[in-house]
Design an enzyme around this catalytic site. Structure first.
Site, PDB file in Angstrom:
ATOM      1  N   ALA A   1       0.820  -1.215   0.000  1.00 61.79           N
ATOM      2  CA  ALA A   1       0.000   0.000   0.000  1.00 61.79           C
ATOM      3  C   ALA A   1       0.848   1.256   0.000  1.00 61.79           C
ATOM      4  O   ALA A   1       1.349   1.684   1.043  1.00 61.79           O
ATOM      5  CB  ALA A   1      -0.930  -0.019   1.209  1.00 61.79           C
TER       6      ALA A   1
ATOM      7  N   GLU B   1      -1.965   6.896  -2.959  1.00 66.91           N
ATOM      8  CA  GLU B   1      -3.049   7.684  -2.340  1.00 66.91           C
ATOM      9  C   GLU B   1      -3.644   8.583  -3.410  1.00 66.91           C
ATOM     10  O   GLU B   1      -3.075   8.721  -4.508  1.00 66.91           O
ATOM     11  CB  GLU B   1      -2.480   8.550  -1.206  1.00 66.91           C
ATOM     12  CG  GLU B   1      -1.837   7.726  -0.103  1.00 66.91           C
ATOM     13  CD  GLU B   1      -1.202   8.583   0.982  1.00 66.91           C
ATOM     14  OE1 GLU B   1      -1.296   9.832   0.909  1.00 66.91           O
ATOM     15  OE2 GLU B   1      -0.614   7.990   1.891  1.00 66.91           O
TER      16      GLU B   1
ATOM     17  N   ASP C   1      12.237  -2.708  -8.085  1.00 69.01           N
ATOM     18  CA  ASP C   1      13.311  -3.295  -8.911  1.00 69.01           C
ATOM     19  C   ASP C   1      13.125  -4.804  -9.042  1.00 69.01           C
ATOM     20  O   ASP C   1      13.433  -5.389 -10.071  1.00 69.01           O
ATOM     21  CB  ASP C   1      14.687  -3.040  -8.267  1.00 69.01           C
ATOM     22  CG  ASP C   1      15.202  -1.647  -8.575  1.00 69.01           C
ATOM     23  OD1 ASP C   1      14.596  -0.943  -9.399  1.00 69.01           O
ATOM     24  OD2 ASP C   1      16.231  -1.267  -7.967  1.00 69.01           O
TER      25      ASP C   1
ATOM     26  N   ARG D   1       9.010  -5.468 -10.798  1.00 68.79           N
ATOM     27  CA  ARG D   1       8.589  -5.038 -12.140  1.00 68.79           C
ATOM     28  C   ARG D   1       8.718  -6.152 -13.183  1.00 68.79           C
ATOM     29  O   ARG D   1       7.855  -6.249 -14.069  1.00 68.79           O
ATOM     30  CB  ARG D   1       9.343  -3.763 -12.541  1.00 68.79           C
ATOM     31  CG  ARG D   1       8.733  -2.553 -11.866  1.00 68.79           C
ATOM     32  CD  ARG D   1       9.486  -1.265 -12.104  1.00 68.79           C
ATOM     33  NE  ARG D   1       8.764  -0.174 -11.443  1.00 68.79           N
ATOM     34  CZ  ARG D   1       9.305   0.986 -11.096  1.00 68.79           C
ATOM     35  NH1 ARG D   1      10.586   1.228 -11.358  1.00 68.79           N
ATOM     36  NH2 ARG D   1       8.586   1.911 -10.515  1.00 68.79           N
TER      37      ARG D   1
ATOM     38  N   GLN E   1      -1.831 -12.991 -46.526  1.00 69.61           N
ATOM     39  CA  GLN E   1      -0.548 -12.479 -46.054  1.00 69.61           C
ATOM     40  C   GLN E   1      -0.745 -11.332 -45.029  1.00 69.61           C
ATOM     41  O   GLN E   1       0.054 -11.187 -44.092  1.00 69.61           O
ATOM     42  CB  GLN E   1       0.277 -11.977 -47.238  1.00 69.61           C
ATOM     43  CG  GLN E   1       1.743 -11.940 -46.928  1.00 69.61           C
ATOM     44  CD  GLN E   1       2.559 -11.514 -48.134  1.00 69.61           C
ATOM     45  OE1 GLN E   1       2.256 -10.536 -48.804  1.00 69.61           O
ATOM     46  NE2 GLN E   1       3.580 -12.283 -48.427  1.00 69.61           N
TER      47      GLN E   1
ATOM     48  N   GLN F   1      -8.221  -7.468 -33.842  1.00 74.41           N
ATOM     49  CA  GLN F   1      -8.247  -7.210 -35.295  1.00 74.41           C
ATOM     50  C   GLN F   1      -8.345  -8.527 -36.075  1.00 74.41           C
ATOM     51  O   GLN F   1      -9.097  -8.629 -37.048  1.00 74.41           O
ATOM     52  CB  GLN F   1      -6.978  -6.436 -35.696  1.00 74.41           C
ATOM     53  CG  GLN F   1      -7.072  -5.759 -37.045  1.00 74.41           C
ATOM     54  CD  GLN F   1      -8.112  -4.647 -37.060  1.00 74.41           C
ATOM     55  OE1 GLN F   1      -8.509  -4.138 -36.025  1.00 74.41           O
ATOM     56  NE2 GLN F   1      -8.594  -4.312 -38.240  1.00 74.41           N
TER      57      GLN F   1
ATOM     58  N   GLY G   1     -11.704  -9.723 -36.084  1.00 74.65           N
ATOM     59  CA  GLY G   1     -12.692  -8.834 -36.708  1.00 74.65           C
ATOM     60  C   GLY G   1     -13.770  -8.439 -35.700  1.00 74.65           C
ATOM     61  O   GLY G   1     -13.486  -8.298 -34.504  1.00 74.65           O
ATOM     62  N   GLY G   2     -15.010  -8.312 -36.179  1.00 71.39           N
ATOM     63  CA  GLY G   2     -16.116  -7.885 -35.303  1.00 71.39           C
ATOM     64  C   GLY G   2     -16.346  -8.834 -34.149  1.00 71.39           C
ATOM     65  O   GLY G   2     -16.736  -8.414 -33.052  1.00 71.39           O
TER      66      GLY G   2
ATOM     67  N   GLU H   1       2.648  -0.199 -10.711  1.00 74.69           N
ATOM     68  CA  GLU H   1       4.074  -0.292 -10.336  1.00 74.69           C
ATOM     69  C   GLU H   1       4.904   0.734 -11.105  1.00 74.69           C
ATOM     70  O   GLU H   1       6.030   0.457 -11.526  1.00 74.69           O
ATOM     71  CB  GLU H   1       4.601  -1.714 -10.486  1.00 74.69           C
ATOM     72  CG  GLU H   1       3.969  -2.629  -9.452  1.00 74.69           C
ATOM     73  CD  GLU H   1       4.711  -3.906  -9.220  1.00 74.69           C
ATOM     74  OE1 GLU H   1       5.937  -3.936  -9.348  1.00 74.69           O
ATOM     75  OE2 GLU H   1       4.030  -4.896  -8.892  1.00 74.69           O
TER      76      GLU H   1
HETATM   77  C1  LIG Z   1      -5.980  -1.735 -10.857  1.00 77.12           C
HETATM   78  C2  LIG Z   1      -4.912  -1.006 -10.083  1.00 77.12           C
HETATM   79  C3  LIG Z   1      -4.200  -1.682  -9.108  1.00 77.12           C
HETATM   80  C4  LIG Z   1      -3.235  -0.993  -8.361  1.00 77.12           C
HETATM   81  N1  LIG Z   1      -2.584  -1.651  -7.343  1.00 77.12           N
HETATM   82  C5  LIG Z   1      -1.789  -0.928  -6.502  1.00 77.12           C
HETATM   83  C6  LIG Z   1      -1.234  -1.531  -5.328  1.00 77.12           C
HETATM   84  O1  LIG Z   1      -1.407  -2.732  -5.056  1.00 77.12           O
HETATM   85  N2  LIG Z   1      -0.516  -0.759  -4.483  1.00 77.12           N
HETATM   86  C7  LIG Z   1      -0.283   0.563  -4.720  1.00 77.12           C
HETATM   87  O2  LIG Z   1       0.362   1.214  -3.903  1.00 77.12           O
HETATM   88  N3  LIG Z   1      -0.766   1.149  -5.845  1.00 77.12           N
HETATM   89  C8  LIG Z   1      -1.520   0.447  -6.744  1.00 77.12           C
HETATM   90  N4  LIG Z   1      -2.033   1.047  -7.853  1.00 77.12           N
HETATM   91  C9  LIG Z   1      -1.709   2.431  -8.155  1.00 77.12           C
HETATM   92  C10 LIG Z   1      -0.759   2.614  -9.355  1.00 77.12           C
HETATM   93  O3  LIG Z   1       0.528   2.187  -9.029  1.00 77.12           O
HETATM   94  C11 LIG Z   1      -0.847   4.084  -9.782  1.00 77.12           C
HETATM   95  O4  LIG Z   1      -2.108   4.256 -10.401  1.00 77.12           O
HETATM   96  C12 LIG Z   1       0.271   4.497 -10.710  1.00 77.12           C
HETATM   97  O5  LIG Z   1       1.506   4.513 -10.045  1.00 77.12           O
HETATM   98  C13 LIG Z   1       0.050   5.870 -11.342  1.00 77.12           C
HETATM   99  O6  LIG Z   1      -0.379   6.830 -10.443  1.00 77.12           O
HETATM  100  P1  LIG Z   1      -1.684   7.696 -10.780  1.00 77.12           P
HETATM  101  O7  LIG Z   1      -2.721   6.761 -11.222  1.00 77.12           O
HETATM  102  O8  LIG Z   1      -1.954   8.584  -9.644  1.00 77.12           O
HETATM  103  O9  LIG Z   1      -1.273   8.545 -12.046  1.00 77.12           O
HETATM  104  P2  LIG Z   1      -0.547   9.967 -12.064  1.00 77.12           P
HETATM  105  O10 LIG Z   1       0.720   9.903 -11.306  1.00 77.12           O
HETATM  106  O11 LIG Z   1      -1.521  11.032 -11.716  1.00 77.12           O
HETATM  107  O12 LIG Z   1      -0.196  10.090 -13.612  1.00 77.12           O
HETATM  108  C14 LIG Z   1      -1.107  10.556 -14.591  1.00 77.12           C
HETATM  109  C15 LIG Z   1      -0.368  10.606 -15.927  1.00 77.12           C
HETATM  110  O13 LIG Z   1       0.738  11.510 -15.836  1.00 77.12           O
HETATM  111  C16 LIG Z   1       1.939  10.841 -16.181  1.00 77.12           C
HETATM  112  N5  LIG Z   1       3.034  11.354 -15.350  1.00 77.12           N
HETATM  113  C17 LIG Z   1       3.062  11.557 -14.006  1.00 77.12           C
HETATM  114  N6  LIG Z   1       4.261  12.018 -13.637  1.00 77.12           N
HETATM  115  C18 LIG Z   1       5.021  12.115 -14.755  1.00 77.12           C
HETATM  116  C19 LIG Z   1       6.367  12.529 -15.033  1.00 77.12           C
HETATM  117  N7  LIG Z   1       7.195  12.918 -14.060  1.00 77.12           N
HETATM  118  N8  LIG Z   1       6.796  12.492 -16.309  1.00 77.12           N
HETATM  119  C20 LIG Z   1       5.958  12.086 -17.303  1.00 77.12           C
HETATM  120  N9  LIG Z   1       4.683  11.678 -17.108  1.00 77.12           N
HETATM  121  C21 LIG Z   1       4.234  11.698 -15.856  1.00 77.12           C
HETATM  122  C22 LIG Z   1       1.672   9.365 -15.877  1.00 77.12           C
HETATM  123  O14 LIG Z   1       2.543   8.533 -16.633  1.00 77.12           O
HETATM  124  C23 LIG Z   1       0.221   9.242 -16.315  1.00 77.12           C
HETATM  125  O15 LIG Z   1       0.172   9.075 -17.709  1.00 77.12           O
HETATM  126  C24 LIG Z   1      -2.970   0.370  -8.635  1.00 77.12           C
HETATM  127  C25 LIG Z   1      -3.660   1.015  -9.652  1.00 77.12           C
HETATM  128  C26 LIG Z   1      -4.627   0.372 -10.361  1.00 77.12           C
HETATM  129  C27 LIG Z   1      -5.389   1.128 -11.421  1.00 77.12           C
END
Ligand SMILES: Cc1cc2nc3c(=O)[nH]c(=O)nc-3n(C[C@H](O)[C@H](O)[C@H](O)COP(=O)(O)OP(=O)(O)OC[C@H]3O[C@@H](n4cnc5c(N)ncnc54)[C@H](O)[C@@H]3O)c2cc1C
Length: 386
Positions: free
Chosen positions: A123, A126, A239, A242, A278, A336, A339-340, A363
């Protein structure tokens, strides 16, 4: 491609494949539609000792590595990326304990996780702390022999179902990332509750839920490492995990490709199977090439980690970003090929497409992975790496 697996790794992969085909696949559609946690399948994982893979032998695990977990995650995700996450999410929640936990903490929690009696969750996220982990607002304040936690985590995989949570909270908010600390919090601790359960696009068999801490007292003995080590715990965890997300992506992509090839051989238009065109063949060839390249990158990065190599961040990030981008492309093209029909719920490929999307987001989004890769490239410019 032959990845020169040991006999033990081949056996493990065969076991995971058997569970994927006979237990996961027949239930995948039900859990996807019901948006329900697959406890009956989790019990089968536990009986097959899959939760022991990533736990050291001294804590009742099998003492295997990131590579073996990737092999299993890939096979399970080939059948259902959402159900596979009960295992992979538990590995993620356990990793901070493996990295930072002391012997007493490991003895207390790891055997339960190894036996599949307790799932784990991680966790960090937020409402206002997503990509920017240093913005975590959940507070942990020392009070005698306890810490008192207040705050809300969102989108936590295995939320509500897991018994053991590794929670990142600010012990010194003035210090930003350096003021974060990691704690183990058990389900049932007074002041720890579950909030909204999400209704998602994909991986619907996986529970994604809010965690609410209101004056939740956690013994100081549950602090992982020292105060201020939360952020480094998160980075070191990612690390190692991922490649796991990447293997989920490879499995999803492979599953979609399997369906696309089978369908292309069956479906007839213009008096012949569409596989004879093809235009379809080239699409299938590109899909297969990319899945194999992603798999090779995932396996190589996982093996580097297990061999104890330093500076693996770049390769973990590459595996995650590349494999998840491949999964999105391959699952789109699988539709694709259908298809449909591919657009319809009665056919299996739209689910792979929905499940693939999350692998580009959690992650660390793929933008963040590219940032990790680029910063490492710049840092090590002119040096021999790898
Ligand atoms: C189904 C699901 C399961 C999850 N499970 C977990 C879990 O078990 N534990 C946990 O802690 N979290 C979990 N998460 C949270 C997840 O890791 C975050 O949603 C993710 O890290 C992105 O944060 P955000 O959604 O707030 O996007 P944001 O940080 O608000 O990003 C919004 C957009 O801005 C881009 N962005 C942000 N900063 C930058 C930057 N510096 N440079 C370029 N682009 C940027 C992002 O790439 C994205 O496209 C989960 C999320 C989902 C949807």
């Amino acid at each position: 491609m032959d990845y020169l697996l040991t006999d033990e790794q081949r056996e493990l992969r065969a076991l995971a494949r058997d569970i994927a085909v006979n237990t996961v696949r027949p239930r995948a559609e039900y859990y996807d539609r019901a948006n329900e946690f697959p406890w009956d399948v989790v019990k089968v994982f536990a009986q097959a000792d899959l939760f022991r893979i990533f736990i050291p032998e001294e804590y009742e695990g099998l003492g295997m590595g990131v590579f073996e977990l990737c092999l299993v995650t890939e096979e399970l995700s080939r059948a259902c990326g959402g159900i596979a996450l009960a295992l992979a999410g538990t590995a993620l929640g356990t990793e901070p304990l493996l990295i930072m936990g002391n012997d007493a903490q490991k003895k207390k929690y790891l055997p339960r996780i190894a036996a599949g009696q307790s799932l784990a969750a991680f966790a960090l996220t937020e409402a206002d702390a997503g990509s920017d982990a240093s913005a975590v607002k959940t507070r942990a304040v020392r009070d005698g022999g306890d810490y008192v936690l207040n705050g809300t985590k969102q989108w936590i995989t295995n939320g509500g179902e897991a018994e053991i949570y590794t929670v990142i909270a600010a012990t010194d908010p003035r210090r930003g990332a350096r003021g974060l600390s990691a704690f183990v919090v058990e389900k049932g601790t007074p002041g720890f509750d579950f909030g909204k359960k999400e209704d998602k696009l994909g991986i619907r068999a996986s529970a994604t839920r809010e965690l609410v801490f209101q004056d939740c007292r956690v013994p100081a003995a549950n602090l992982l490492g020292k105060e201020g080590m939360g952020f480094i715990t998160v980075m070191r965890t990612f690390d190692r995990t991922r490649p796991g997300v990447a293997s989920q992506a490879v499995g999803i992509a492979q599953g979609a490709l399997d369906h696309a090839v089978a369908y292309a051989k069956e479906r007839r238009q213009f008096g012949q199977p569409i596989a004879s065109f093809q235009g379809i063949q080239f699409m299938l060839a590109d899909m297969a090439m990319k899945v194999e390249a992603a798999r090779a990158l995932v396996y190589a990065s996982a093996r580097m980690i297990d061999a104890g190599k330093k500076d693996v961040s770049r390769y973990s990030a590459m595996a995650k970003a590349f494999a998840s981008d491949v999964a999105m492309e391959v699952t789109t093209n699988a539709i694709q090929v259908f298809g449909g029909y591919g657009y319809m719920r009665e056919y299996p490929v739209e689910k792979y497409f929905r499940d693939a999307k999350i692998t580009q987001i959690y992650e660390g989004t793929n933008q963040i992975q590219r940032q990790v890769i680029a910063l490492d490239l710049i840092r090590t410019a002119g040096r021999q790496v790898g």
